[in-house]
Design an enzyme around this catalytic site. Structure first.
Site, PDB file in Angstrom:
ATOM      1  CE1 TYR A 117      -3.292   2.965   1.177  1.00 30.28           C
ATOM      2  CE2 TYR A 117      -1.639   3.362   2.865  1.00 30.28           C
ATOM      3  CZ  TYR A 117      -2.766   3.773   2.166  1.00 30.28           C
ATOM      4  OH  TYR A 117      -3.347   4.990   2.475  1.00 30.28           O
TER       5      TYR A 117
HETATM    6  P1  NAD Z   1     -12.242   5.307   2.267  1.00 30.51           P
HETATM    7  O1  NAD Z   1     -12.065   3.930   1.734  1.00 30.51           O
HETATM    8  O2  NAD Z   1     -13.259   5.541   3.300  1.00 30.51           O
HETATM    9  O3  NAD Z   1     -12.508   6.308   1.041  1.00 30.51           O
HETATM   10  C1  NAD Z   1     -12.006   6.107  -0.258  1.00 30.51           C
HETATM   11  C2  NAD Z   1     -13.180   6.129  -1.239  1.00 30.51           C
HETATM   12  O4  NAD Z   1     -12.658   6.028  -2.561  1.00 30.51           O
HETATM   13  C3  NAD Z   1     -14.151   4.950  -1.062  1.00 30.51           C
HETATM   14  O5  NAD Z   1     -15.461   5.427  -0.810  1.00 30.51           O
HETATM   15  C4  NAD Z   1     -14.061   4.174  -2.381  1.00 30.51           C
HETATM   16  O6  NAD Z   1     -15.316   3.630  -2.769  1.00 30.51           O
HETATM   17  C5  NAD Z   1     -13.560   5.239  -3.345  1.00 30.51           C
HETATM   18  N1  NAD Z   1     -12.785   4.721  -4.481  1.00 30.51           N
HETATM   19  C6  NAD Z   1     -11.759   3.824  -4.440  1.00 30.51           C
HETATM   20  N2  NAD Z   1     -11.253   3.645  -5.670  1.00 30.51           N
HETATM   21  C7  NAD Z   1     -11.966   4.453  -6.509  1.00 30.51           C
HETATM   22  C8  NAD Z   1     -11.899   4.724  -7.904  1.00 30.51           C
HETATM   23  N3  NAD Z   1     -10.997   4.114  -8.695  1.00 30.51           N
HETATM   24  N4  NAD Z   1     -12.769   5.621  -8.450  1.00 30.51           N
HETATM   25  C9  NAD Z   1     -13.690   6.236  -7.664  1.00 30.51           C
HETATM   26  N5  NAD Z   1     -13.796   6.025  -6.329  1.00 30.51           N
HETATM   27  C10 NAD Z   1     -12.947   5.140  -5.758  1.00 30.51           C
HETATM   28  O7  NAD Z   1     -10.795   5.768   2.771  1.00 30.51           O
HETATM   29  P2  NAD Z   1     -10.347   7.015   3.671  1.00 30.51           P
HETATM   30  O8  NAD Z   1      -9.858   6.488   4.955  1.00 30.51           O
HETATM   31  O9  NAD Z   1     -11.407   8.079   3.634  1.00 30.51           O
HETATM   32  O10 NAD Z   1      -9.075   7.511   2.852  1.00 30.51           O
HETATM   33  C11 NAD Z   1      -9.174   8.484   1.816  1.00 30.51           C
HETATM   34  C12 NAD Z   1      -7.810   8.659   1.175  1.00 30.51           C
HETATM   35  O11 NAD Z   1      -6.858   9.089   2.146  1.00 30.51           O
HETATM   36  C13 NAD Z   1      -7.243   7.371   0.557  1.00 30.51           C
HETATM   37  O12 NAD Z   1      -6.587   7.702  -0.649  1.00 30.51           O
HETATM   38  C14 NAD Z   1      -6.216   6.897   1.600  1.00 30.51           C
HETATM   39  O13 NAD Z   1      -5.173   6.166   0.999  1.00 30.51           O
HETATM   40  C15 NAD Z   1      -5.735   8.219   2.159  1.00 30.51           C
HETATM   41  N6  NAD Z   1      -5.236   8.115   3.535  1.00 30.51           N
HETATM   42  C16 NAD Z   1      -6.082   7.736   4.538  1.00 30.51           C
HETATM   43  C17 NAD Z   1      -5.601   7.660   5.844  1.00 30.51           C
HETATM   44  C18 NAD Z   1      -6.474   7.249   6.996  1.00 30.51           C
HETATM   45  O14 NAD Z   1      -5.941   7.118   8.114  1.00 30.51           O
HETATM   46  N7  NAD Z   1      -7.775   7.070   6.805  1.00 30.51           N
HETATM   47  C19 NAD Z   1      -4.263   7.975   6.112  1.00 30.51           C
HETATM   48  C20 NAD Z   1      -3.424   8.321   5.054  1.00 30.51           C
HETATM   49  C21 NAD Z   1      -3.931   8.412   3.760  1.00 30.51           C
HETATM   50  C1  UGA Z   2      -3.884   3.969   8.694  1.00 29.70           C
HETATM   51  C2  UGA Z   2      -4.820   3.790   7.481  1.00 29.70           C
HETATM   52  O1  UGA Z   2      -5.518   2.555   7.550  1.00 29.70           O
HETATM   53  C3  UGA Z   2      -4.114   3.868   6.166  1.00 29.70           C
HETATM   54  O2  UGA Z   2      -5.079   3.988   5.119  1.00 29.70           O
HETATM   55  C4  UGA Z   2      -3.229   5.062   6.175  1.00 29.70           C
HETATM   56  O3  UGA Z   2      -2.579   5.254   4.983  1.00 29.70           O
HETATM   57  C5  UGA Z   2      -2.259   5.024   7.347  1.00 29.70           C
HETATM   58  O4  UGA Z   2      -3.047   5.047   8.534  1.00 29.70           O
HETATM   59  C6  UGA Z   2      -1.365   6.219   7.377  1.00 29.70           C
HETATM   60  O5  UGA Z   2      -1.305   6.938   8.356  1.00 29.70           O
HETATM   61  O6  UGA Z   2      -0.673   6.420   6.385  1.00 29.70           O
HETATM   62  P1  UGA Z   2      -2.744   2.327  10.405  1.00 29.70           P
HETATM   63  O7  UGA Z   2      -1.766   3.251  11.058  1.00 29.70           O
HETATM   64  O8  UGA Z   2      -2.382   0.891  10.320  1.00 29.70           O
HETATM   65  O9  UGA Z   2      -3.080   2.788   8.906  1.00 29.70           O
HETATM   66  O10 UGA Z   2      -4.133   2.556  11.138  1.00 29.70           O
HETATM   67  P2  UGA Z   2      -5.032   1.632  12.065  1.00 29.70           P
HETATM   68  O11 UGA Z   2      -5.632   0.518  11.313  1.00 29.70           O
HETATM   69  O12 UGA Z   2      -5.977   2.542  12.763  1.00 29.70           O
HETATM   70  O13 UGA Z   2      -3.998   0.991  13.110  1.00 29.70           O
HETATM   71  C7  UGA Z   2      -3.402   1.746  14.145  1.00 29.70           C
HETATM   72  C8  UGA Z   2      -2.560   0.848  15.013  1.00 29.70           C
HETATM   73  O14 UGA Z   2      -3.394  -0.101  15.673  1.00 29.70           O
HETATM   74  C9  UGA Z   2      -1.513   0.027  14.240  1.00 29.70           C
HETATM   75  O15 UGA Z   2      -0.318   0.031  14.976  1.00 29.70           O
HETATM   76  C10 UGA Z   2      -2.082  -1.385  14.205  1.00 29.70           C
HETATM   77  O16 UGA Z   2      -1.075  -2.363  14.250  1.00 29.70           O
HETATM   78  C11 UGA Z   2      -2.910  -1.427  15.466  1.00 29.70           C
HETATM   79  N1  UGA Z   2      -4.092  -2.325  15.320  1.00 29.70           N
HETATM   80  C12 UGA Z   2      -4.989  -2.119  14.335  1.00 29.70           C
HETATM   81  C13 UGA Z   2      -4.252  -3.354  16.219  1.00 29.70           C
HETATM   82  O17 UGA Z   2      -3.444  -3.571  17.138  1.00 29.70           O
HETATM   83  N2  UGA Z   2      -5.349  -4.164  16.083  1.00 29.70           N
HETATM   84  C14 UGA Z   2      -6.283  -3.991  15.104  1.00 29.70           C
HETATM   85  O18 UGA Z   2      -7.267  -4.764  15.045  1.00 29.70           O
HETATM   86  C15 UGA Z   2      -6.100  -2.932  14.209  1.00 29.70           C
END
Ligand code: NAD
Ligand code: UGA
Length: 335
Positions: free
Chosen positions: A172
């Site tokens: 990813y």
């Molecule tokens: P999310 O899955 O809730 O939202 C992403 C949306 O994109 C979904 O609703 C999905 O249906 C849509 N999608 C996926 N592929 C598509 C495509 N090809 N065309 C149109 N729509 C599409 O995820 P999120 O947590 O809201 O994350 C949003 C963005 O931020 C992502 O790009 C993710 O990688 C990035 N991001 C999220 C986090 C986090 O902690 N949530 C951290 C770092 C980066």
């Molecule tokens: C999150 C998002 O899922 C990614 O889309 C994003 O890109 C990433 O943050 C980011 O910051 O770039 P992550 O940090 O793994 O990834 O987020 P969580 O799934 O909320 O996990 C947080 C922590 O909890 C991690 O250390 C994970 O190992 C731990 N965890 C998660 C558990 O111990 N148990 C679980 O069931 C889930």
């Protein structure tokens, strides 16, 4: 501003759309309701936008489509700003055959969107990058992170800076970094005014069901076991979704094209500390099950946000325990 939001039905995209619409901004949102998690949750995310935003000010228009399958030129024709949030999220699910989806929805879709912006009058394209582009900071010449004995040497204070090394530890992260590089390339070669924000683990109402806080809070509420990965001493710089939305809007108006900014909440804690907070917030005692560390997980994340503070005026506002309480309230009655 006339905004296009990709991934508008998702956690962050829908929260951004609501903020923009409430501020009177004309928003077009696209999403393909990918099957990473349930369509029902995504439709719930759009509920306010569909029910409240009505004539005579139809400021929100939703189109169900994949980026790769739509006429991007027509979509972009009357837009001034693009927020590119669509993508396949989740670090731990990106191994094996699933990498195909990460390649198409994170890399190929971003390239197609950037290409469609060439020669348009788009003022900014803000890309949702990730702290996952960094990977683990290890002393030189050490074993790969999966084999590393963290307890022996880890340095907990090293903040990650945008100009530091990027060595993702998950497929990813590789896909998010590739798309970030494409944003830079389209800026330097074709003047596409792209700005990338590296979000650090985002939480709050509407958080994805695969993410830690959502799983932990739900399990606490229902008395189900909580799966703890690794030793629980891994840390995250958790960031509240409203602070992310503020940063996205600042990046669209003040972000320097070609620049990459860390966006972190400044509340870096171990996962075990989070579990104690969850006990306080829910008033429940937890049933924690250790399930071992997961491939693709970074050991620590901690953002140096100096650049975002200086150039975007970024200043996170949410205290972690208050943010957890807000997410818990949403889980109990989604709105
Ligand atoms: P999310 O899955 O809730 O939202 C992403 C949306 O994109 C979904 O609703 C999905 O249906 C849509 N999608 C996926 N592929 C598509 C495509 N090809 N065309 C149109 N729509 C599409 O995820 P999120 O947590 O809201 O994350 C949003 C963005 O931020 C992502 O790009 C993710 O990688 C990035 N991001 C999220 C986090 C986090 O902690 N949530 C951290 C770092 C980066
Ligand atoms: C999150 C998002 O899922 C990614 O889309 C994003 O890109 C990433 O943050 C980011 O910051 O770039 P992550 O940090 O793994 O990834 O987020 P969580 O799934 O909320 O996990 C947080 C922590 O909890 C991690 O250390 C994970 O190992 C731990 N965890 C998660 C558990 O111990 N148990 C679980 O069931 C889930």
């Amino acid at each position: 501003m006339k905004a296009l939001i990709t991934g508008v039905a998702g956690f962050i995209g829908s929260t951004l759309a609501e903020r923009l619409v409430r501020e009177g901004i004309d928003v077009v949102g696209i999403d393909n309701f990918s099957d990473y998690y349930s369509r029902a949750q995504k439709e719930q995310n759009l509920k306010w936008l569909h029910t409240t935003v009505k004539e005579p000010w139809p400021r929100f228009r939703f189109i169900e489509t994949r980026i790769q399958d739509t006429d991007l030129a027509t979509l972009l024709a009357d837009r001034t700003h693009v927020f590119h949030l669509a993508g396949q999220p989740g670090v731990r699910k990106s191994w094996g055959r699933d990498f195909d989806i990460y390649t198409s929805d994170n890399i190929q879709a971003t390239q197609m969107l950037l290409d469609a912006c060439v020669g348009t009058s788009i003022e900014r394209l803000v890309y949702a990058s990730s702290s996952s582009v960094y990977g683990d900071v290890l002393p030189a010449n050490t074993a790969p992170p999966s084999a590393w004995n963290w307890a022996r040497t880890e340095s907990r204070d090293s903040r990650l800076r945008e100009d530091g090394p990027t060595r993702p530890v998950s497929p990813y992260g590789v896909s998010k970094l590739a798309a970030e590089h494409l944003c830079s390339l389209y800026h330097s070669n074709y003047d596409v005014p792209s700005v990338s924000l590296r979000f650090f683990t985002v939480y709050g109402p509407r958080q994805r069901p695969d993410m830690a806080f959502h799983k932990f809070l739900l399990a606490a509420h229902t008395g189900q076991p909580i799966t703890l990965y690794g030793d629980g001493q891994q840390t995250r710089d958790f960031t509240y979704v409203d602070d992310i939305v503020t940063a996205l809007i600042s990046a669209a108006t003040r972000g320097v094209p070609g620049h990459v900014y860390n966006i972190g909440g400044g509340t870096r804690v171990t996962v075990r500390q989070v579990l104690h907070m969850i006990e306080r917030v829910t008033g429940k005692s937890l049933n924690i099950v250790d399930v071992g560390s997961q491939k693709g997980d970074m050991r620590h994340t901690y953002a140096d946000t100096t650049l975002a503070r200086t150039e975007l005026g970024f200043a996170p506002t949410m205290d972690l325990e208050r943010g957890l309480a807000a997410e818990y309230a949403w889980l109990l009655s989604p709105a």
